[in-house]
Design an enzyme around this catalytic site. Sequence first.
Site, PDB file in Angstrom:
ATOM      1  N   ASP A 108       0.855  -1.321  -0.134  1.00 54.83           N
ATOM      2  CA  ASP A 108      -0.040  -0.080  -0.189  1.00 54.83           C
ATOM      3  C   ASP A 108       0.822   1.249  -0.038  1.00 54.83           C
ATOM      4  O   ASP A 108       2.088   1.255   0.448  1.00 54.83           O
ATOM      5  CB  ASP A 108      -0.974  -0.042   1.209  1.00 54.83           C
ATOM      6  CG  ASP A 108      -2.150  -0.950   1.377  1.00 54.83           C
ATOM      7  OD1 ASP A 108      -2.062  -1.735   0.074  1.00 54.83           O
ATOM      8  OD2 ASP A 108      -2.769  -1.142   2.075  1.00 54.83           O
ATOM      9  N   HIS A 139       3.492  -2.626   3.330  1.00 55.69           N
ATOM     10  CA  HIS A 139       3.720  -1.202   2.791  1.00 55.69           C
ATOM     11  C   HIS A 139       4.915  -1.042   1.966  1.00 55.69           C
ATOM     12  O   HIS A 139       6.052  -1.290   2.439  1.00 55.69           O
ATOM     13  CB  HIS A 139       3.381  -0.426   3.966  1.00 55.69           C
ATOM     14  CG  HIS A 139       2.034  -0.263   4.643  1.00 55.69           C
ATOM     15  ND1 HIS A 139       1.647  -1.537   5.572  1.00 55.69           N
ATOM     16  CD2 HIS A 139       0.971   0.305   4.580  1.00 55.69           C
ATOM     17  CE1 HIS A 139       0.271  -1.454   5.737  1.00 55.69           C
ATOM     18  NE2 HIS A 139      -0.048  -0.443   5.123  1.00 55.69           N
TER      19      HIS A 139
END
Length: 200
Positions: free
Chosen positions: A20, A165
């Site tokens: 992300d 992430h």
Amino acid sequence: MPTPIHHVKTDKPYIALTFDDGPIPETSPQWIELFAKHDCKATFFDLGNKVIAEPNLAQDVFAAGHEIGNHSMTHPHLPELSLSEVREQLVDCQKLFEDTFGIAPKVFRAPFGEHSDHVWTVLGELGLPAIMGKSYSDWAPDATVEAITENYTKDTVAGDIYILHTWQVKTLEAMPEMIRRYKARGLQLVTVSELMAAAK
């Protein structure tokens, strides 16, 4: 009420790593290099404002064979927004990515994993599935390379989707050992769309 996809039932030895909040100048080039070295593919749930800021970098990730997913324009708390505001966040991101990559995203991840009736309405209009998965908080300030490695590999089975992430340097450092463990179990790292296409 629809629900996000957390796991895909499949007969194939596939798992999907998802990242992300990119693209990130400090780490995205390293992800490209690392995954090319190990012949792996991933899905990057990018933010519209980050792609606007780093279009060439975003295109580099896409050109390397990775999937780009819609993660909204600015990472808001979507349940706090009106229907028109949610539509703006998702539709604008979808159009931007189609213009940037030549193809519209096929998958969406809600910021903070938060959904609402408005979110499901717009996803229905766009024909986009909401993707979640297993998360072991690689984003946490106290996350360690060792904990990330162990948590994200200890119970892995085919069909798993992991939430990670792009910006987390510790995840980047953990990834070579994670990939080694996945491959030792005969697992192959593919995009979310590839995993979904292999569903039973």
